[in-house]
Design an enzyme around this catalytic site. Structure first.
Site, mmCIF file in Angstrom:
data_model
loop_
_atom_site.group_PDB
_atom_site.id
_atom_site.type_symbol
_atom_site.label_atom_id
_atom_site.label_comp_id
_atom_site.label_asym_id
_atom_site.label_seq_id
_atom_site.Cartn_x
_atom_site.Cartn_y
_atom_site.Cartn_z
ATOM 1 C CG HIS A 1 -5.695 1.767 5.115
ATOM 2 N ND1 HIS A 1 -5.278 2.716 6.012
ATOM 3 C CD2 HIS A 1 -4.684 0.878 4.996
ATOM 4 C CE1 HIS A 1 -4.042 2.413 6.413
ATOM 5 N NE2 HIS A 1 -3.665 1.306 5.816
ATOM 6 C CB SER B 1 5.494 -1.860 11.958
ATOM 7 O OG SER B 1 5.119 -0.505 12.187
ATOM 8 C CG ASN C 1 -1.728 1.234 1.386
ATOM 9 O OD1 ASN C 1 -1.776 2.055 0.464
ATOM 10 N ND2 ASN C 1 -2.383 1.393 2.522
ATOM 11 C CD GLU D 1 -2.844 5.372 6.660
ATOM 12 O OE1 GLU D 1 -2.827 5.450 5.423
ATOM 13 O OE2 GLU D 1 -1.915 4.850 7.320
ATOM 14 C CD GLU E 1 -3.237 -2.434 7.195
ATOM 15 O OE1 GLU E 1 -2.153 -2.691 6.670
ATOM 16 O OE2 GLU E 1 -3.827 -1.357 7.040
ATOM 17 C CE LYS F 1 -0.108 3.167 4.732
ATOM 18 N NZ LYS F 1 0.027 3.234 6.169
#
Ligand code: 13P
Length: 250
Positions: A95, A212, A9, A97, A166, A11
């Protein structure tokens, strides 16, 4: 046997020309390697060049979001058919975010998931708790709610989705869930998938871990029985680290 799937991803990183160069680098690193499915998810503006770079290779193309309507007055949005037409195969949905900064809800995650499937795209449906939710003893209820609501009403299409766990506290923080912590939640997600669609289907659905994941922790995470790949942020922006993570899934 579930084939592992590792997706990058990107982003809001990389211009179109940078995307082509990164994909070329990934292809070189992965020459002849097919044991793990590799996917790159660049920004929308990179997709055309990225599709050309991915063509005929073992790197598949994904996008980072999709709108649920087929067309119309939705300024700034992108439809599933637009993605499909560019050669996109996967799309990230829900996601954290998007949930955190752009008002994504379980309901819109479900609509996007359905629109993606209807167009023949494979959604990577993201779920995961915040640190506050984990510390407050709500991890299980949040993950189960997001999984059930995001995947509500898919019928036989349920078997096509990929789920990404996630934990929000592990994204971009360098703080990875331990393999045991991640496995516990992946097993919970798989039990939830079995509740929705039956055990036989749940056993075929791939569940990625994201947060991470790096070359040095990828192997241990992906050795867990219910961790079927990764959704990679920072480490997916360099060909060598992304390829090392993909190879760690073999
Ligand atoms: P990082 O790998 O940078 O923690 O990001 C994970 C992520 O959000 C992938 O979708």
């Amino acid at each position: 046997m579930r084939t592992k799937i590792v997706a990058g991803n990107w982003k809001m990183n990389k211009t179109a020309s940078e995307a082509a160069a990164l994909i070329d680098g990934i292809k070189k690193e992965l020459a002849g390697f097919t044991q793990v499915e590799a996917v790159v998810c660049p920004p929308f503006t990179d997709l055309k060049e990225a599709a050309a770079a991915c063509a005929g290779s073992n790197v598949a193309l994904g996008a980072q979001n999709v709108h649920w309507e087929a067309s119309g007055a939705f300024t700034g949005e992108i439809s599933a058919a637009m993605l499909k037409d560019l050669g996109v195969k996967y799309v990230i949905v829900g996601h954290s975010e998007r949930r955190q900064y752009f008002g994504e809800t379980d309901e819109t995650v479900n609509k996007r998931t359905k629109a993606a499937l209807a167009a023949g795209l494979i959604p990577l449906v993201c779920v995961g708790e915040t640190l506050e939710e984990r510390d407050g003893g709500k991890m299980e209820s949040v993950v189960v709610r997001q999984t059930k609501a995001g995947l509500d009403g898919l019928g036989a299409d349920l078997s096509k989705v990929v789920v990404a766990y996630e934990p929000v506290w592990a994204i971009g923080t360098g703080r990875t869930a331990s393999p045991a912590q991640a496995q516990e939640v992946h097993a919970l997600i798989r039990r939830t998938l079995a509740e929705i669609g039956g055990k036989a289907v749940a056993d075929t659905i791939r569940i990625q871990y994201g947060g991470s994941m790096k070359p040095d922790n990828a192997k241990e995470l992906m050795s867990q029985p219910d961790i079927d790949g990764g959704l990679i942020g920072g480490a997916a922006l360099k060909a060598d680290s992304f390829a090392a993570i993909i190879k760690a899934g073999a």
